[in-house]
Enzyme design. Structure first.
Site, mmCIF file in Angstrom:
data_model
loop_
_atom_site.group_PDB
_atom_site.id
_atom_site.type_symbol
_atom_site.label_atom_id
_atom_site.label_comp_id
_atom_site.label_asym_id
_atom_site.label_seq_id
_atom_site.Cartn_x
_atom_site.Cartn_y
_atom_site.Cartn_z
ATOM 1 N N GLU A 1 -45.474 -14.886 -28.445
ATOM 2 C CA GLU A 1 -45.343 -13.519 -27.933
ATOM 3 C C GLU A 1 -45.377 -12.516 -29.065
ATOM 4 O O GLU A 1 -45.139 -12.854 -30.231
ATOM 5 C CB GLU A 1 -44.088 -13.409 -27.077
ATOM 6 C CG GLU A 1 -42.865 -12.772 -27.651
ATOM 7 C CD GLU A 1 -42.407 -13.329 -28.978
ATOM 8 O OE1 GLU A 1 -42.077 -12.499 -29.852
ATOM 9 O OE2 GLU A 1 -42.388 -14.553 -29.169
ATOM 10 N N GLU B 1 -44.579 -15.120 -32.312
ATOM 11 C CA GLU B 1 -46.020 -15.424 -32.362
ATOM 12 C C GLU B 1 -46.322 -16.872 -32.013
ATOM 13 O O GLU B 1 -47.445 -17.330 -32.177
ATOM 14 C CB GLU B 1 -46.630 -15.197 -33.763
ATOM 15 C CG GLU B 1 -46.451 -13.864 -34.379
ATOM 16 C CD GLU B 1 -47.042 -13.813 -35.797
ATOM 17 O OE1 GLU B 1 -47.682 -14.784 -36.235
ATOM 18 O OE2 GLU B 1 -46.854 -12.782 -36.452
#
Ligand SMILES: Cc1cc2nc3c(=O)[nH]c(=O)nc-3n(C[C@H](O)[C@H](O)[C@H](O)COP(=O)(O)O)c2cc1C
Length: 560
Positions: free
Chosen positions: A385, A528
């Site tokens: 994310e 991430e």
């Protein structure tokens, strides 16, 4: 006939195709429908070994370039695939489209010029079916630079090449696409693609329309007890002391129960789905980073310059970036799925972050992403994310679902000072007081205090669980999303593996509540998908051991 048609690359015989047979096949192609009855196709029948060698070399060049562009997990699989039969077939047929045929006023093409090549593609389908009826295999090759092909074949420059087909007799036609048999892809069910009246209202004829979320939740099942039992039995018989692989034994049993087979498939290839979204709560000064950084980092992921890219390269995973709610505009780029539900949420400390409908739409983005990635052949999904200010949202969600005080679950995110941290805790507290979120209404909680990327991760988890595909969770946002997913469908957790433990305090609270033990614990706090990526080889090793480690009986090793 349609069901039995196959794209064939292997098993061609060398016997020639009689003229009358080839003629029937070409006649079938020539009866295809076409825009404005323009019949834009030509068929160039190639038999010359020399021309085929030239075309084979061109295809080889493209094959190598494609192989280089693949993530390692995919490249390994691709190496085993045959993608053309140019030299193995007696006849190759080039199907072209003439975009000028029929003159200037071709009926229907005036609004949509692409109708010319579409018409030629229909001729290809006719050809393909007629060939099947004659016992001829056809293999479509698209590993060409189209203009290079036009030059190599000496075609008029104004023509477009629609298809390069390898045609010859075969002894058998596989029941399923060769790519499916090789595990490269899966067939998408018809129910995924039929919509009633409006897009998204899925229903097969005669069925009531169903919404994606309820359908997904309804199809989530617990781990398969038989496969689980077999996995534990096998662990005991493997040439190692019982339990010596610790957590990895639990993981491999989980993978068996999930896939319903023992040993379980090795979760490769894998893809990390990085959902990106912005947050209205950014306005409260919960982070020193400007909101534009979300958009900028998405561009960085797509350009291959972020940590997630380096880790994905190392472990051979694909990086898939999904804009589920970035505030800025993102240009179309390969690898980016434009699925913006709205450009960022509203400020959850003064009102609901989003509507219920938007929360559901974002969850559905996650479900669709899971479907796409799994149908494309991925055997593990990883969560990732990006969203400046999203640890504030994660803290709020975790506080609601764990009951732990905001002060204990609100961390320093990207590294904030004491003053900002105090403000962040206060913002979370205020939001919870304002909305009084009810953990028994998980969609309501997401709408009130959630993030679009959190909602999408919820969807990815539910989608992965419904497709019986393992989902490796990344950090605190994934932990928050898993709490929401569990509240929606408790069995969804059976597909989840906690990739790592982040330095965010809320993550520990979330993992404890979920009863998940993280595989990697390295004080990472990046997001991430980086922690999940690091955990991927551990999960793959757990499955591989089940396949490759000998048993006491097979290896003739004495048990204690
Ligand atoms: C437009 C198009 C291009 C294709 N290009 C290739 C190709 O370059 N190499 C290949 O091996 N198969 C190619 N295929 C075949 C597909 O892989 C195949 O149709 C698909 O896997 C489904 O299998 P089936 O045709 O046997 O049902 C192509 C198919 C189409 C429709």
């Amino acid at each position: 006939m349609m069901r039995e048609r196959r794209d064939i690359r292997k098993g061609f015989r060398t016997d020639p195709i009689p003229h009358e047979v080839l003629l029937r096949v070409l006649e079938a192609a020539h009866t295809a429908p076409s825009v404005g009855h323009s019949q834009p196709w030509d068929f160039v029948v190639i038999r010359s070994a020399e021309t085929r060698r030239t075309m084979h070399e061109l295809a080889q060049k493209q094959r190598e370039a494609y192989a280089k562009s693949l993530p390692k997990g995919r490249a390994k699989q691709f190496k085993e695939l045959k993608i053309e039969a140019i030299l193995d077939t007696p006849v190759n047929i080039v199907v072209t489209a003439d975009p000028t045929r029929g003159g200037r006023h071709t009926l229907g093409r005036h609004t949509q010029p692409q109708m010319a090549p579409y018409s030629s593609a229909l001729a290809v389908e006719n050809l393909w079916l007629a060939a099947r009826a004659e016992g001829l295999g056809v293999g479509w090759v698209s590993f060409f630079d189209e203009r290079e092909m036009v030059r190599a074949l000496g075609l008029p420059e104004h023509l477009e090449v629609v298809a390069y087909l390898c045609v010859g007799y075969v002894d058998e036609f596989p029941e399923e696409p060769e790519l499916m048999q090789a595990g490269w892809s899966q067939r998408r069910p018809l129910a995924w693609v039929v919509h009633e009246e409006t897009y998204g209202r899925r229903a097969l004829p005669g069925e009531a329309p169903h919404d994606l979320l309820s359908e997904t939740v309804a199809s989530i099942r617990p781990l398969d007890a038989k496969a689980l039992g077999e996995a534990w039995e096998r662990q005991k018989r493997m040439t190692k002391p019982a339990g010596a692989l610790g957590m990895l034994e639990i993981i491999s049993a989980q993978l068996s129960g999930l896939s319903r087979v023992c040993p379980p498939p090795i979760p490769e290839p894998a893809a990390v789905a990085i959902f990106a979204g912005d947050h209205g709560v950014h306005a409260q000064g919960v982070t020193p980073w400007p909101q534009e950084v979300t958009t900028q980092m998405v561009a960085n992921f797509l350009g291959g310059g972020a940590v997630c890219n380096a880790f994905a390269n190392q472990v051979g995973a694909e990086v898939c970036v999904i804009d589920v709610g970035v505030a800025g505009d993102l240009p179309a780029t390969p690898g980016l799925l434009p699925r913006k539900v709205r450009p960022g949420t509203d400020d959850l400390s003064v009102g609901p972050a989003m509507s219920r409908e938007e929360a559901i739409a974002a969850i559905e983005v996650g479900i669709e992403t899971a479907r796409d990635l799994v149908a494309a052949g991925n055997k593990a999904l990883l969560t990732g994310e990006m969203g400046i200010a999203n640890t504030t949202v994660s803290a709020a969600l975790i506080s609601v679902f764990t009951g732990v005080d905001p002060a204990e679950v609100t961390g320093r995110g990207t590294g904030i000072n004491d003053e900002t941290h105090a403000r962040k805790v206060e913002v979370v507290r205020r939001a919870l007081e304002l909305h009084q979120p009810d953990p028994a209404d998980p969609i309501g909680v997401l709408a009130a205090i959630g993030g679009l990327e959190h909602a999408a991760i919820v969807g990815l988890l539910l989608g992965g669980a419904s497709l019986r595909t393992p989902v490796i969770l990344d950090g605190v946002s994934a932990g928050a999303a898993a709490l929401v997913a569990r509240a929606i469908a408790p069995e969804a957790l059976s597909a989840c593996i906690a990739g790592h433990r982040s330095a965010e305090p809320g993550h520990v609270a979330a993992l404890n509540k979920l009863g998940l033990r993280p595989l990697v614990d390295l004080d990472l706090r990046l997001g991430e998908g980086t922690g999940a990526l690091l955990a991927l080889p551990l999960v793959q090793s757990a499955a591989r051991a089940m396949h490759e480690v000998a048993t006491f009986d097979s290896a003739g090793v004495t048990e204690k």
